[in-house]
Design a protein around this motif. Sequence first.
Motif, PDB file in Angstrom:
ATOM      1  N   ARG A  40       6.839  -9.242   2.936  1.00 23.90           N
ATOM      2  CA  ARG A  40       6.747  -8.344   4.046  1.00 23.90           C
ATOM      3  C   ARG A  40       6.502  -7.029   3.443  1.00 23.90           C
ATOM      4  NH1 ARG A  40       8.650 -10.755   8.886  1.00 23.90           N
ATOM      5  NH2 ARG A  40       9.498  -8.551   9.681  1.00 23.90           N
ATOM      6  N   GLU A  42       4.451  -4.528   5.002  1.00 24.70           N
ATOM      7  CA  GLU A  42       4.549  -3.901   5.849  1.00 24.70           C
ATOM      8  C   GLU A  42       6.534  -3.048   5.927  1.00 24.70           C
ATOM      9  OE1 GLU A  42       5.416  -8.128   7.222  1.00 24.70           O
ATOM     10  OE2 GLU A  42       4.428  -6.875   6.270  1.00 24.70           O
ATOM     11  N   ASP A  43       6.572  -3.767   5.624  1.00 27.53           N
ATOM     12  CA  ASP A  43       8.206  -3.692   5.294  1.00 27.53           C
ATOM     13  C   ASP A  43       8.490  -2.523   4.406  1.00 27.53           C
ATOM     14  OD1 ASP A  43       8.833  -4.233   8.076  1.00 27.53           O
ATOM     15  OD2 ASP A  43       9.746  -6.495   6.944  1.00 27.53           O
TER      16      ASP A  43
END
Length: 227
Positions: A40, A42-43
């Motif tokens: 992930r 984007e995290d």
Amino acid sequence: MSESLNHLLADLHAQRVATWEPAALQINIDQRQRLVNEARTEDFVRAGDTLEPFTLLKVEGGSLSRDQLLAKGPAVLIFFRFAGCPACNIALPYYQRQLYAPLRALGVPLVAVSPQVPERLVEIKTRHNLELQVASDPDNQLGRRLGILYSFDEASRNAALAKGNSIGETTGTGTWELPQPTVVVIARDGSVAFAEVSPDWLVRTEAAPILRAVEHLLGQTPVQIAI
């Protein structure tokens, strides 16, 4: 810097290919590939983020706060899995050889961080006579804020339990969560100047880009502008 961390880690994988049972090797390969595929991104912590105050626990005892680390300038955090992790036992001595002295000359602290409890984590520092600081991130608090945690997949959990232990017992945290190998360069104002997360724990950040990021932050080298 001629020594390559990723060449050393590739040698570790080659040794495993030659010596491990195929089924055990495949579980390891599949877990690392799943982490890459499902990352992930984007995290993940990234340059430009601001790190709010945090507190780490030094393996020798006592605590280490964000403000203590940044009292005189920037700091470098290197997140690793746990003291018994074979790849981490390659990576931390490499960072000691390649980064500790030049960063110390710049007045920049270098801290290796794992969620493992201090009384168990200390062994990796003593095993390699590390001069860099080693500290525990209690309950993965900072790792969670940075978005870098992962949990063992079912096959990896079953393989660990078949050997009679869980990673939570090894680390003392009681959970299956570990940080993905991550390097964070923090500016004195608490902002992130450089960050790199490696979902595959056999692929990690080399020393050169870390040192370049610190030098750029301190204004010691011209920033390269992409054209």
